[in-house]
Each structure stands twice: as structure tokens, then as C-alpha cells.
Motif scaffolding. Structure first.
Motif, PDB file in Angstrom:
ATOM      1  N   ILE A  62       0.983  -1.236  -0.114  1.00 49.33           N
ATOM      2  CA  ILE A  62       0.133   0.009  -0.129  1.00 49.33           C
ATOM      3  C   ILE A  62       1.024   1.127  -0.026  1.00 49.33           C
ATOM      4  CG2 ILE A  62      -1.829   1.260   1.296  1.00 49.33           C
ATOM      5  CD1 ILE A  62      -1.824  -1.783   2.843  1.00 49.33           C
ATOM      6  N   PRO A  63       1.084   1.818  -1.069  1.00 49.95           N
ATOM      7  CA  PRO A  63       2.360   2.880  -1.329  1.00 49.95           C
ATOM      8  C   PRO A  63       1.872   4.129  -0.386  1.00 49.95           C
ATOM      9  CG  PRO A  63       1.693   1.848  -3.336  1.00 49.95           C
ATOM     10  CD  PRO A  63       0.781   1.543  -2.328  1.00 49.95           C
ATOM     11  N   VAL A  64       2.842   4.683   0.271  1.00 48.56           N
ATOM     12  CA  VAL A  64       2.535   5.839   1.008  1.00 48.56           C
ATOM     13  C   VAL A  64       3.395   6.994   0.533  1.00 48.56           C
ATOM     14  CG1 VAL A  64       2.357   7.128   3.272  1.00 48.56           C
ATOM     15  CG2 VAL A  64       1.591   4.596   3.090  1.00 48.56           C
ATOM     16  N   HIS A  65       3.024   7.957  -0.215  1.00 48.42           N
ATOM     17  CA  HIS A  65       3.926   8.915  -0.605  1.00 48.42           C
ATOM     18  C   HIS A  65       4.031   9.986   0.509  1.00 48.42           C
ATOM     19  CE1 HIS A  65       3.569   7.514  -4.856  1.00 48.42           C
ATOM     20  NE2 HIS A  65       2.471   7.031  -4.546  1.00 48.42           N
ATOM     21  N   ALA A  66       5.095   9.748   1.292  1.00 45.43           N
ATOM     22  CA  ALA A  66       5.465  10.597   2.282  1.00 45.43           C
ATOM     23  C   ALA A  66       5.957  11.958   2.067  1.00 45.43           C
ATOM     24  CB  ALA A  66       6.101   9.950   3.147  1.00 45.43           C
ATOM     25  N   VAL A  67       6.754  11.938   0.946  1.00 41.51           N
ATOM     26  CA  VAL A  67       7.397  13.179   0.535  1.00 41.51           C
ATOM     27  C   VAL A  67       7.245  13.270  -1.077  1.00 41.51           C
ATOM     28  CG1 VAL A  67       9.506  14.510   0.348  1.00 41.51           C
ATOM     29  CG2 VAL A  67       8.951  13.427   2.499  1.00 41.51           C
ATOM     30  N   ASN A  68       6.637  14.488  -1.550  1.00 41.29           N
ATOM     31  CA  ASN A  68       6.576  14.473  -3.099  1.00 41.29           C
ATOM     32  C   ASN A  68       7.274  15.582  -3.816  1.00 41.29           C
ATOM     33  OD1 ASN A  68       4.576  12.284  -3.672  1.00 41.29           O
ATOM     34  ND2 ASN A  68       3.242  13.593  -2.302  1.00 41.29           N
ATOM     35  N   ASN A  69       8.346  15.371  -4.457  1.00 40.60           N
ATOM     36  CA  ASN A  69       8.862  16.309  -5.315  1.00 40.60           C
ATOM     37  C   ASN A  69       9.265  17.554  -4.536  1.00 40.60           C
ATOM     38  OD1 ASN A  69       9.819  16.798  -7.938  1.00 40.60           O
ATOM     39  ND2 ASN A  69       7.909  17.681  -8.499  1.00 40.60           N
ATOM     40  N   VAL A  70      10.096  17.335  -3.444  1.00 39.58           N
ATOM     41  CA  VAL A  70      10.249  18.540  -2.790  1.00 39.58           C
ATOM     42  C   VAL A  70      11.791  19.211  -3.018  1.00 39.58           C
ATOM     43  CG1 VAL A  70      11.068  19.185  -0.285  1.00 39.58           C
ATOM     44  CG2 VAL A  70       8.995  17.989  -0.894  1.00 39.58           C
ATOM     45  N   HIS A  71      11.918  20.305  -3.169  1.00 33.85           N
ATOM     46  CA  HIS A  71      13.374  20.722  -3.496  1.00 33.85           C
ATOM     47  C   HIS A  71      13.444  21.955  -2.194  1.00 33.85           C
ATOM     48  CE1 HIS A  71      13.657  20.289  -7.877  1.00 33.85           C
ATOM     49  NE2 HIS A  71      12.462  20.139  -7.699  1.00 33.85           N
ATOM     50  N   LEU A  72      14.717  21.746  -1.614  1.00 29.66           N
ATOM     51  CA  LEU A  72      14.931  22.415  -0.429  1.00 29.66           C
ATOM     52  C   LEU A  72      16.404  23.186  -0.654  1.00 29.66           C
ATOM     53  CD1 LEU A  72      13.647  23.135   2.433  1.00 29.66           C
ATOM     54  CD2 LEU A  72      15.085  21.378   3.149  1.00 29.66           C
ATOM     55  N   HIS A  73      16.579  24.414  -0.281  1.00 32.23           N
ATOM     56  CA  HIS A  73      17.752  25.092  -0.644  1.00 32.23           C
ATOM     57  C   HIS A  73      18.150  25.782   0.764  1.00 32.23           C
ATOM     58  CE1 HIS A  73      21.267  26.512  -2.861  1.00 32.23           C
ATOM     59  NE2 HIS A  73      21.059  27.695  -1.989  1.00 32.23           N
ATOM     60  N   LEU A  74      19.137  25.481   1.484  1.00 36.77           N
ATOM     61  CA  LEU A  74      19.790  25.998   2.848  1.00 36.77           C
ATOM     62  C   LEU A  74      20.927  26.607   2.751  1.00 36.77           C
ATOM     63  CD1 LEU A  74      17.041  25.561   4.839  1.00 36.77           C
ATOM     64  CD2 LEU A  74      18.731  24.489   6.254  1.00 36.77           C
ATOM     65  N   ASN A  75      21.148  27.781   3.146  1.00 28.79           N
ATOM     66  CA  ASN A  75      22.209  28.629   3.094  1.00 28.79           C
ATOM     67  C   ASN A  75      22.976  28.672   4.678  1.00 28.79           C
ATOM     68  OD1 ASN A  75      22.586  29.322   0.607  1.00 28.79           O
ATOM     69  ND2 ASN A  75      21.421  30.932   0.736  1.00 28.79           N
ATOM     70  N   ARG A  76      23.963  28.912   4.712  1.00 36.89           N
ATOM     71  CA  ARG A  76      24.803  28.903   6.048  1.00 36.89           C
ATOM     72  C   ARG A  76      24.177  29.828   6.867  1.00 36.89           C
ATOM     73  NH1 ARG A  76      28.959  27.301   8.689  1.00 36.89           N
ATOM     74  NH2 ARG A  76      29.476  26.003   6.948  1.00 36.89           N
ATOM     75  N   GLY A  77      24.016  29.801   8.004  1.00 34.78           N
ATOM     76  CA  GLY A  77      23.481  30.770   9.127  1.00 34.78           C
ATOM     77  C   GLY A  77      22.057  30.735   9.075  1.00 34.78           C
ATOM     78  N   GLU A  78      21.203  29.944   8.404  1.00 36.51           N
ATOM     79  CA  GLU A  78      19.650  30.004   8.428  1.00 36.51           C
ATOM     80  C   GLU A  78      19.113  29.357   9.756  1.00 36.51           C
ATOM     81  OE1 GLU A  78      17.138  29.236   5.246  1.00 36.51           O
ATOM     82  OE2 GLU A  78      18.494  29.357   3.604  1.00 36.51           O
TER      83      GLU A  78
END
Ligand SMILES: Nc1ncnc2c1ncn2[C@@H]1O[C@H](COP(=O)(O)OP(=O)(O)O)[C@@H](O)[C@H]1O
Ligand SMILES: [Mg+2]
Lengths: 233, 403
Positions: free
Chosen positions: A19-35
């Protein structure tokens, strides 16, 4: 701006064969230093799954995670463990500490794994536990500390390895509001004074209010990202 | 710090660890102590064999070993000459030995007749000390015989009774002599007792015609360590005769002694095998209870080798902590009972004697066996650690820490 986390096109499907569970879908995430970024969303929205993938604890079904220029999906299991040791600090919701070690030993332990010399370890343990306000609890075992104090030790432990960034999955979920506020104060101070990058998940509004950037996850998709909103406006 | 973690983890479930530690201590105590009893019995058997039965070395005419005929004898003066030159020899007894028949009014039995010099026989095997009733052979009194209590019982004989010994002389003629029982003896070797009677050598020589000659020389040394050197000397000095050490004369004693090591090893092994199940079970429980903790450690950067090492360390400690206590207890018990002796007579009755063992046992704990046991404990610990440690390695951090 130095990029610390670059997650491309991340998807995670649990139980793809049954029973597939799509927990995360097509996520882009960009984090810079100090955030100082909060990942928010209701329970089951995929926060833990995404943090585990970024932290190299779980592999994505699709996509790639690049940390400080290193594609972690190319690392072998033991290399990945070593990579985590040197690059990522973890604060979990609970069970962060080794029950048989004292607060200072718990913090020291991570540096011992990194093979840091004794003098440096001792100095850093003192500094870190002082900055989380636990100078008087150096020799206390976890079961002698309150939940809030335990989480402060966990933050100190996460910082001890001088990681690129700290991932905290609902660090305040088990804390009363006063302890939660204290923990956030400490995290903010570390972010400001030591330029430590934080990515933490939460669904507590009082914690969300303290974040400088808020990424909202709904059903495994990014619904909004305050950073992009700011740019747009 | 892995050691500290392992050690403190060990005492997280005090009761459980104490049970295992105590079992190991008790197991080691029992195993080692039984081993000490074995070795004590072995040592006693050895002393009886050498001091009371076969002596260190025996010399025979080569033909005598194959069939005990009276004609296969050796001149006494040449033997005396050789033996007296070797200072390592404490005492020796030259015997005339022949087989024959003991006849009484109530029956008869095949026996071995030993013609001995009473003083020399006492000096080599302490024969006089085994006389239970009546007197030892008197050098001045003619035709006296010493029979065992066992044989006396069987043939309904008593002190003062007359018996007739029918024998073969050097020319294979039948000859006979009447002897009066002067005493009853009883050694620690019941089977041999039943077959042997003792008379003065001069009386026997007179009957079978072996004056000045002997069939058997039994030699007792001052020290066991001189055995091989004296053996070599005798082989050179008396090349025409068969020279044998106690191991060759009494191979069953040598076998008993050499199998002691194996026995005790097997014994300890079985105990350790039983203990290892307890250890494995305990450690599996410990690993299972700490799923989250171990998952967290792997998440924050503890590599597999260290996780493995941590569990192995804890298992080794669990297994090894109790062992020295048990060994110490065994050592103290051995020290004490080695002094007072354990009298198995009341429990085992005559059965020990029937196998040639003295009923009082003085346990001994040889050092190399204690060390060997320690090594085995260590090996067991490492082997027992592998399964729980592998279990720990199979944990996936994400699954372990998911709340
Ligand atoms: N190991 C798993 N197997 C199957 N489904 C899972 C597993 N872990 C999480 N999920 C599902 O994935 C979705 C996202 O879960 P999670 O990442 O824990 O969300 P959050 O942390 O925001 O509460 C949920 O529907 C959850 O039931
Ligand atoms: Mg979660």
C-alpha cells in the motif's frame, strides 16, 4: 551565501509494493549557512521523513541530497555514518542521550568518536554546557534531568561536533512552553553567536513564530516557503 | 569510553547481570573444583602406582615378559652391581616370581607367588604397612606366606592356616611347598591383591631352584624427575634385559593421567556451553531494550565497528566478571580440602579401591589448567557476543528512533 543543504526533487514512497504511502513528493530545498529555518506542517505531513533523508538516515526513493557539495547518496554505509558524525548535528524528539553517561560525558562522547584530543574535548564540554545553562549539571545522569534540560544537553551534544548544520525533529514536542521557550532561546543564541545553521521541524505556533524562515509542508509537498514569498514581494 | 559505557550498561539491570555473573562464578567453581578432584585422584593413582605397586622402573629377562617361566631369570650380583652405582636410586627389590596354584581344604586358585626380601620389599613399596592382621614376613622364619584379606575371605583362610603352593621350577617340573599364613594384607588395588601372595625369596628359591637369581627388579627413585635419566643409564648398563618405566608397566595409569586433561576440558566446555546460552539470552534482551539508544548512536555517527565492539565488550564483561570469583573459590576450596582430604570412603565404599584408588582424595589445581579455563571463558564470551552484536548491527537508525 554559502549553500549547506541542496535537496533536489526529493520523493519518498513507503511500501511501494503493497500500500504505497507517498510521504514526500517532489521537494526542492535549499539552505544557506546561518539560516534558522522551521519546517512546519501537521502531523503526518512528511517532516520527519524529509529530515531523515536530508540527514542521511534514510534514502529517498527519488532525488538527491547534496550537503556542502557532497552527494550523500553516493556514500557507502560506513562513509555515511562518518559523514554524519562530522557534518550533521542531530536533536531528536526524545531518547537523545545515553542513559548511563553523565551530561558532560554525553557531550564529550561525540568528540571522542571524532577522535578530538582530551584537552579540546574538556574545554568544549564546559563551554557548551555553560552556554545551554547547565554548568551545575555536568555530572548529572539523564534521568536526573528534566525533559527541557535533557533537550538542552542534546543541543550541546549536537553542537559539540562542530557540524555544518543541526537537524532538530520536533525538539520541543515533549516540553512545556517555558522549557520550549528556553530551548529556542538557546538555539537562537547559538545561531547568532556561533553562526550555526538550524533546520527544525515543529507544529507548535509559538516555536514557528521564532523562526526566520518557515517552510510549510502539506501532504509531503512544500506548500509555502517564506524565503520565496519575501523574494516575490 | 566504550569500556565505561559497556561497564555501566552491564549494571543497568542489576538482577539480571548478577544472576548471570553468579551462574558463571558457580559454574566455574563447580567445574574447576571437580577438575581439582580429578587431578587429585590422578595424582593419588600415580603415587599408589609408583610407591606401592610397580615402582619407577622394573627390569626383567626379555623372555619373562612373554611367558612367566622360572627359567627366565637374571643373576642378582650383576644387578646389585649396577644399581648400587646409581645414586638416584632410593631402593630396589629383587624378586623371584612364579605362577602357581594355591590349594586349601576348601578350594584352590591360580595365583602369582612373589618371593621377596622382606626389608627390600618394605623399602621399595611399603609392603609392611599394608598388613592388616597378623605379622609381616619375618626374615628369620621359614615358609611363611602373606595373603590378601580379599583372598582369605574368598578361600575362607585365616592367620595360622596352612596352605600348599604348587609351582613350576626352572626345569618346568612341578614342585610344591607348604606355607603357614603369617598375616593378611590389603592394598589400594583390590584386583591385584586377589592374585598375589608373598613369601621369603629364599623359601621360593629353594622350591624352584633360583638361588642367587631374580626374575624381577623393582626400582624406586628419590625423585620422579630422574626417571628418564636413570632409565637411559640402565638401558646402557643392562642391554640384555628389558627395562621398563612405570608408564610401560602400568599403561592404564598412564592412560588415566593423560586423559585427565581431556576430561576436565570436556567438563569445563559443557559448563561453558550451558552458561553461554544464558549469556546470549541476556545480551539479546539488553540489545532489544536499547534499540532506540543504539539507533540514536548510529544516527549521530557511531560506526558499525564501534557498535559491535560496545556489545562485545559488555558481553565479555558479563561473562568474565564472575569467572575469577569462581576460580578463586575453587582455589580456596582446593587449598582447604587439599589439606584435609575428601573421604569418599563412606559414600563410595569399596568401589574406589576396586579401581585402584585410595578412598581419601586430595584435590589439586594445576595452574596451567586454571589459565586454560580462563582462556576458554574468554573464548566463550567472544563467541557468545557475536550473535547479540550482529543483532545490534542490523538495527536501522530511522526505524530504531521513530517514536
Ligand atoms: N516507516 C514507514 N512506513 C510506512 N509509512 C510511513 C513510515 N514512516 C512514515 N510513514 C508515513 O509517512 C507519512 C509522513 O510521516 P512523517 O514523516 O512521520 O510525518 P510527520 O513527521 O510530519 O508527522 C505519514 O503518512 C506516515 O504514516
Ligand atoms: Mg514527525
Amino acid at each position: 551565501m554559502q549553500t549547506v543543504i541542496d535537496a533536489h526533487n526529493i520523493s519518498k514512497v513507503y511500501n511501494p509494493d503493497t500500500i504505497p504511502v507517498h510521504a514526500v513528493n517532489n521537494v526542492h530545498l535549499h539552505l544557506n549557512r546561518g539560516e534558522f529555518t522551521a519546517l512546519v506542517g501537521p502531523s503526518g505531513s512528511g517532516k520527519t521523513t524529509l529530515l531523515n533523508i536530508i540527514g542521511g538516515l534514510d534514502a529517498p526513493s527519488e532525488g538527491q541530497v547534496v550537503i556542502n557539495g557532497v552527494d550523500i547518496s553516493n556514500l557507502k554505509p560506513n562513509q555515511l555514518i562518518d559523514f554524519r558524525l562530522h557534518n550533521i548535528g542531530f536533536v531528536f524528539q526524545a531518547f537523545n542521550l545515553i542513559p548511563v553517561l553523565t551530561a558532560s560525558e554525553n557531550v564529550e562522547f561525540i568528540m571522542l568518536l571524532q577522535k578530538k584530543p582530551k584537552a579540546e574535548r574538556n574545554k568544549r564540554v564546559q563551554e557548551l554546557l555553560a552556554s545551554v545553562g547547565l554548568s551545575d549539571k555536568l555530572d548529572a545522569r539523564p534521568n536526573q534531568l528534566s525533559g527541557g534540560q535533557q533537550q538542552r544537553v542534546a543541543v550541546a551534544r549536537a553542537l559539540a561536533s562542530r557540524p555544518q548544520f543541526i537537524l532538530a525533529d520536533e525538539p520541543t514536542a515533549n516540553l512545556d512552553s517555558h522549557s520550549a521557550a528556553t530551548l529556542l532561546d538557546i538555539m537562537e543564541k547559538m545561531n547568532r553567536e556561533e553562526d550555526v545553521t538550524f533546520l527544525f521541524s515543529t507544529h507548535d505556533q509559538r516555536v514557528i513564530d521564532r523562526a526566520r524562515r518557515v517552510i510549510t509542508l502539506v501532504d509531503g509537498r512544500i506548500e509555502s516557503d517564506s524565503a520565496e514569498t519575501q523574494i516575490k514581494h | 569510553m566504550l569500556t565505561i559505557i559497556a561497564w555501566r550498561n552491564l549494571w543497568r539491570n542489576r538482577t539480571r547481570s548478577l544472576i548471570i555473573t553468579t551462574s558463571v562464578a558457580l559454574g566455574m567453581w563447580a567445574g574447576t573444583f571437580i577438575m581439582a578432584i580429578y587431578f587429585g585422584m590422578g595424582e593419588a593413582r600415580l603415587r599408589i602406582a609408583i610407591d606401592n605397586e610397580v615402582s619407577h622402573i622394573q627390569v626383567h629377562h626379555p623372555g619373562f615378559a612373554d611367558d612367566k617361566e622360572a627359567k627366565y631369570n637374571m643373576p642378582m650380583d650383576s644387578l646389585d652391581q649396577v644399581f648400587q652405582q646409581i645414586p638416584a636410586i632410593k631402593a630396589y627389590s629383587l624378586r623371584s616370581v612364579t605362577t602357581g596354584m594355591l590349594a586349601t581344604t576348601s578350594g584352590s586358585q591360580g595365583i602369582q607367588v612373589n618371593g621377596v626380601d622382606p626389608a627390600a620389599e618394605q623399602a621399595t613399596r611399603g609392603m609392611k604397612d599394608f598388613v592388616q592382621e597378623g605379622d609381616y614376613l619375618d626374615p628369620e622364619k621359614r615358609n611363611r606366606v602373606l595373603v590378601s584379606t580379599k583372598l582369605a575371605q574368598k578361600l575362607k583362610l585365616d592367620i595360622g592356616n596352612k596352605i600348599v603352593l604348587t609351582l613350576l621350577d626352572t626345569a618346568n617340573n612341578i614342585t610344591a611347598g607348604a606355607f603357614r599364613i603369617c598375616g593378611l594384607y590389603h592394598t589400594n588395588n583390590a584386583p591385584l591383591d586377589e592374585l598375589n601372595v608373598f613369601v621369603r625369596k629364599s623359601d621360593l628359591d629353594h622350591l624352584i631352584g633360583t638361588a642367587g637369581r631374580a626374575h624381577e627388579a623393582a626400582i624406586l627413585l628419590h625423585r620422579d624427575d630422574d626417571l628418564d635419566s636413570v632409565f637411559q643409564k640402565l638401558k646402557q648398563a643392562l642391554p640384555q634385559y628389558r627395562i621398563e618405566r612405570w608408564q610401560e608397566i602400568s599403561p592404564e595409569t598412564a592412560l588415566v593421567l593423560s586423559s585427565l586433561d581431556t576430561y576436565s576440558l570436556v567438563f569445563i566446555f559443557i559448563i561453558l556451553l550451558a552458561l553461554s546460552f544464558g549469556i546470549i539470552n541476556t545480551m539479546l534482551m539488553a540489545v532489544l531494550e536499547r534499540t532506540r539508544e543504539i539507533g540514536m548512536l548510529m544516527a549521530v555517527g557511531m560506526n558499525k565497528l564501534k557498535v559491535f565492539g560496545m556489545v562485545v565488550w559488555e558481553t565479555i564483561m558479563l561473562a568474565v566478571v564472575g569467572a575469577p570469583v569462581g576460580l578463586l573459590a575453587a582455589w580456596l576450596t582446593t587449598l582447604w580440602l587439599g589439606h584435609t582430604g575428601i573421604n569418599l570412603g563412606p559414600v563410595m565404599g569399596e568401589s574406589l579401591r576396586d579401581f585402584g584408588y585410595a578412598p581419601v582424595i586430595y584435590p589439586i589445581l594445576p595452574w596451567h589448567n586454571v589459565l586454560q579455563t580462563m582462556q576458554l571463558v574468554l573464548i566463550t564470551a567472544v563467541v557468545a557476543a557475536i550473535f547479540p552484536a550482529l543483532k545490534a548491527l542490523r538495527l536501522k537508525p530511522v526505524e530504531a528512533i521513530r517514536t
